[in-house]
Motif scaffolding. Structure first.
Motif, short mmCIF file in Angstrom:
data_model
loop_
_atom_site.label_atom_id
_atom_site.label_comp_id
_atom_site.label_asym_id
_atom_site.label_seq_id
_atom_site.Cartn_x
_atom_site.Cartn_y
_atom_site.Cartn_z
N ALA A 179 -38.43 -28.95 58.06
CA ALA A 179 -38.35 -27.62 57.42
C ALA A 179 -38.77 -26.58 58.45
O ALA A 179 -39.48 -26.87 59.41
CB ALA A 179 -39.24 -27.53 56.19
N LEU A 221 -35.30 -18.08 50.43
CA LEU A 221 -34.83 -16.97 51.25
C LEU A 221 -35.28 -15.62 50.67
O LEU A 221 -35.38 -14.64 51.41
CB LEU A 221 -33.30 -17.00 51.36
N ALA A 237 -40.13 -27.26 49.01
CA ALA A 237 -39.04 -27.46 49.97
C ALA A 237 -38.90 -28.91 50.41
O ALA A 237 -37.79 -29.37 50.69
CB ALA A 237 -39.26 -26.56 51.19
N THR A 257 -30.03 -26.12 50.38
CA THR A 257 -30.06 -24.68 50.20
C THR A 257 -30.96 -24.31 49.02
O THR A 257 -31.71 -23.35 49.07
CB THR A 257 -28.63 -24.13 49.98
N SER A 270 -34.54 -24.17 49.98
CA SER A 270 -34.94 -23.04 50.82
C SER A 270 -35.50 -21.93 49.93
O SER A 270 -35.21 -21.85 48.74
CB SER A 270 -33.75 -22.51 51.63
N ALA A 288 -29.33 -19.97 57.13
CA ALA A 288 -29.49 -20.98 56.08
C ALA A 288 -28.17 -21.64 55.72
O ALA A 288 -28.14 -22.82 55.35
CB ALA A 288 -30.13 -20.36 54.85
N PRO A 297 -34.34 -27.16 54.91
CA PRO A 297 -34.76 -25.97 54.16
C PRO A 297 -35.48 -24.97 55.05
O PRO A 297 -36.25 -25.35 55.93
CB PRO A 297 -35.70 -26.54 53.09
N LEU A 298 -35.21 -23.69 54.81
CA LEU A 298 -35.86 -22.60 55.52
C LEU A 298 -36.66 -21.78 54.52
O LEU A 298 -36.22 -21.53 53.40
CB LEU A 298 -34.84 -21.70 56.22
N ILE A 299 -37.84 -21.34 54.94
CA ILE A 299 -38.69 -20.50 54.10
C ILE A 299 -38.86 -19.15 54.79
O ILE A 299 -39.27 -19.09 55.96
CB ILE A 299 -40.05 -21.16 53.85
#
Length: 303
Positions: A105, A13, A301, A8, A11, A120, A126-128
């Motif tokens: 990712a 966000l 990330a 997290t 990431s 998320a 990981p998210l972008i």
């Protein structure tokens, strides 16, 4: 620290709540990548990154793809228009499916606000955030800050006016949070129907004259007609008359001040055609900074 919390933290966000130190580290790393002579690197060799765009994009999507390929990652491009989303599959199931296939990712753009944080919290990779509704667009704001810092040499104390469709602008929100954290002075200017009531406690609204004549940076926003459920201004001509950066208004800017715009541009609506590539304008410079900023964020990330 658990694996979930580690992922997290990798990431991105949004920029609300991000520290000055972390913002600075991303800007510094982007400066490294911008100066690096090699076009393709092997930092992320063997990593798979999926670009998951549930909303149309040109600049952001291609910028992320160039950044990923420059870092040596394997790139998967997902388009909602030709996916199982058209068959009724949920956004969550789509992202979960790609995660199950082994991506490392995900870069994600969403039309609704508030969905990304939920995703998320249920996804281990990981998210972008590449833009979620009217909420945030963190990499755009980071490249905006990078452009300002590179031009002026600093951010603290800069006077930045953001003008236009604040209500529907995720760019304005991300810039607000990041610039305030970095010590800049931010002011908004917008017609009454385009103001964001929930931001009133965080920023001052000023007249168009004040926004233009007193700023170091005048950032014009695109009038986002596709997000308007009803007409928010009489006509494009009327909007330009009252809130457009015309050549006449630009002539009243401080001698050192610069013009910015996140693009795409409605020429001769929020900004006159002749001002888009004038000497003051940093619009295409901003676009060029998108790749090194996104290289820094993706590396963050996955490193």
């Amino acid at each position: 620290m658990s694996q979930v919390s580690v992922m997290t933290s990798k990431s991105l966000l949004g920029l609300k709540g991000m520290s000055r130190e972390e913002i600075t580290s991303i800007l510094d790393r982007a400066a490294y990548w911008e100066k690096h002579p090699s076009k393709v690197h092997q930092e992320l060799q063997g990593k798979f990154v999926a670009n998951m765009f549930f909303e149309n994009s040109t600049r952001t999507r291609f910028s992320f793809e160039v950044a990923e390929k420059r870092l040596g990652a394997q790139v998967l491009n997902f388009s909602a228009a030709v996916s199982s989303v058209q068959k009724g599959e949920s956004i969550y199931d789509t992202v979960r499916t790609l995660e199950s296939m082994g991506i490392d990712a995900g870069i994600i753009r969403l039309k609704p606000s508030g969905v990304l944080e939920h995703l998320a919290s249920h996804i281990q990779i990981p998210l972008i955030n590449a833009g979620d509704g009217n909420n945030e667009h963190p990499t755009q704001a980071l490249l905006d800050l990078y452009t300002m810092r590179k031009h002026f040499g600093y951010l603290k104390g800069l006077k930045v006016s953001i003008v236009g469709d604040i209500k529907h602008s995720r760019v304005a929100r991300s810039n607000l949070w990041a610039l305030k954290e970095m010590g800049a002075e931010i002011r908004f200017c917008a017609p009454e129907p385009m103001r964001a009531a929930e931001l009133a406690d965080h920023v001052q609204y000023v007249s168009m004259e004040e926004a233009v004549t007193e700023a170091d940076v005048v950032m014009m926003l695109r009038v986002q007609l596709e997000r308007h459920e009803e007409s928010m201004f009489g006509s494009a001509e009327e909007y330009r008359l009252h809130y457009g950066l015309t050549a006449e208004r630009a002539a009243t800017m401080q001698p050192h001040a610069i013009i910015m715009h996140p693009a795409p541009i409605n020429r001769n609506v929020e900004i006159d055609d002749e001002m888009v590539e004038c000497e003051r304008s940093k619009i295409f410079t901003q676009i060029s900074h998108g790749v090194p900023i996104r290289m820094a964020v993706i590396e963050r990330a996955l490193s």
